[in-house]
Design a protein around this motif. Sequence first.
Motif, short mmCIF file in Angstrom:
data_model
loop_
_atom_site.label_atom_id
_atom_site.label_comp_id
_atom_site.label_asym_id
_atom_site.label_seq_id
_atom_site.Cartn_x
_atom_site.Cartn_y
_atom_site.Cartn_z
N ILE A 1 0.85 -1.20 0.00
CA ILE A 1 0.00 0.00 0.00
C ILE A 1 0.88 1.25 0.00
CG2 ILE A 1 -1.65 1.32 1.40
CD1 ILE A 1 -2.77 -1.46 2.31
N ASP A 2 1.92 1.25 0.81
CA ASP A 2 2.83 2.41 0.88
C ASP A 2 3.55 2.64 -0.45
OD1 ASP A 2 2.27 3.25 3.49
OD2 ASP A 2 3.70 1.81 4.34
N GLU A 3 3.93 1.56 -1.13
CA GLU A 3 4.62 1.72 -2.41
C GLU A 3 3.68 2.31 -3.47
OE1 GLU A 3 7.94 -1.87 -2.10
OE2 GLU A 3 5.90 -2.36 -2.77
N VAL A 4 2.44 1.86 -3.50
CA VAL A 4 1.46 2.40 -4.45
C VAL A 4 1.22 3.88 -4.14
CG1 VAL A 4 -0.91 2.26 -5.32
CG2 VAL A 4 0.37 0.15 -4.84
N ALA A 5 1.05 4.20 -2.87
CA ALA A 5 0.83 5.59 -2.46
C ALA A 5 2.02 6.46 -2.87
CB ALA A 5 0.59 5.67 -0.95
N SER A 6 3.22 5.94 -2.70
CA SER A 6 4.43 6.69 -3.05
C SER A 6 4.49 6.99 -4.54
CB SER A 6 5.65 5.87 -2.61
OG SER A 6 6.83 6.55 -2.97
N VAL A 7 4.08 6.04 -5.38
CA VAL A 7 4.04 6.25 -6.83
C VAL A 7 3.08 7.40 -7.15
CG1 VAL A 7 3.32 5.24 -9.04
CG2 VAL A 7 4.70 3.89 -7.44
N ILE A 8 1.90 7.39 -6.53
CA ILE A 8 0.88 8.40 -6.79
C ILE A 8 1.34 9.78 -6.32
CG2 ILE A 8 -1.47 9.16 -6.25
CD1 ILE A 8 -2.15 6.09 -6.07
N VAL A 9 1.87 9.84 -5.11
CA VAL A 9 2.36 11.11 -4.57
C VAL A 9 3.50 11.64 -5.44
CG1 VAL A 9 3.55 12.19 -2.60
CG2 VAL A 9 1.59 10.68 -2.21
N GLY A 10 4.38 10.76 -5.87
CA GLY A 10 5.49 11.16 -6.74
C GLY A 10 4.99 11.74 -8.05
N ARG A 11 4.01 11.07 -8.66
CA ARG A 11 3.46 11.56 -9.93
C ARG A 11 2.77 12.91 -9.72
NH1 ARG A 11 4.25 12.73 -14.74
NH2 ARG A 11 2.50 12.52 -16.17
N TYR A 12 2.01 13.04 -8.64
CA TYR A 12 1.35 14.31 -8.34
C TYR A 12 2.39 15.43 -8.21
CZ TYR A 12 -1.02 18.07 -6.02
OH TYR A 12 -1.49 19.32 -5.71
N ARG A 13 3.44 15.17 -7.47
CA ARG A 13 4.46 16.20 -7.23
C ARG A 13 5.18 16.57 -8.52
NH1 ARG A 13 5.97 13.97 -1.28
NH2 ARG A 13 4.50 15.30 -0.18
N GLU A 14 5.43 15.60 -9.39
CA GLU A 14 6.02 15.88 -10.70
C GLU A 14 5.13 16.85 -11.47
OE1 GLU A 14 6.58 12.37 -13.11
OE2 GLU A 14 7.73 11.38 -11.54
N LEU A 15 3.84 16.54 -11.52
CA LEU A 15 2.89 17.37 -12.26
C LEU A 15 2.77 18.75 -11.62
CD1 LEU A 15 0.16 14.67 -12.94
CD2 LEU A 15 1.68 15.73 -14.64
N ALA A 16 2.74 18.80 -10.30
CA ALA A 16 2.60 20.08 -9.59
C ALA A 16 3.82 20.97 -9.78
CB ALA A 16 2.35 19.83 -8.11
N SER A 17 4.98 20.35 -10.01
CA SER A 17 6.20 21.15 -10.21
C SER A 17 6.30 21.64 -11.66
CB SER A 17 7.43 20.35 -9.84
OG SER A 17 7.66 19.33 -10.80
N GLY A 18 5.33 21.26 -12.49
CA GLY A 18 5.30 21.77 -13.86
C GLY A 18 5.72 20.78 -14.92
N ASP A 19 6.16 19.58 -14.52
CA ASP A 19 6.58 18.56 -15.49
C ASP A 19 5.40 17.67 -15.83
OD1 ASP A 19 7.90 16.74 -17.06
OD2 ASP A 19 8.85 15.70 -15.38
#
Length: 183
Positions: A163-181
């Motif tokens: 569950i933590d690994e899946v959450a980490s993937v989602i949070v990582g993708r969100y942060r990438e998008l939020a930073s403009g990438d």
Amino acid sequence: MQSICLDNIILVGLSGTGKSSVGERVALALGWHLVDMDSMLEAQAGKSVSRIFAEDGEGVFRRMEKELLERICRENRQVISTGGGVVVDAGNRSMVLERGLVVCLEASPETICQRLSDEGESGTERPLLSGPDPLERIRSLKAKRQGFYSIAHHTVDTEGLTIDEVASVIVGRYRELASGDQG
């Protein structure tokens, strides 16, 4: 490329893919509010989703679900764990795509069946498991809904991940998008 609304993260996928559990971890990591649509519907109706289906019918359930989604989508900074069939409705698909980063959680029918069986042992009612061949029922439903789930901006295969690994993937993708990438 069309930009993605980052006001919310909206989790879609079949029952048993981990939307509620993962949603909890993603919300915690971002400091956002978790909205579990099935839990809210159950509280609103005063009965379980399976009882709503059995006593009131799928039509009533889908209407309740649509009204709830409309209310929820007015807010921001939420991780929304949707019911497995929310994306079947075209209006709901448009709404989620307009109001957040839509992430589909994937798993094989066999894994979904096992996860739902494990949950059932803890007392959770799972309509997908009722009937003579739950695995075939899951395969059939997954095949019918796959096109609807494909609208997601991002898909995470949860096979073999915690569950933590899946959450980490989602949070990582969100942060990438939020930073403009957004590529």
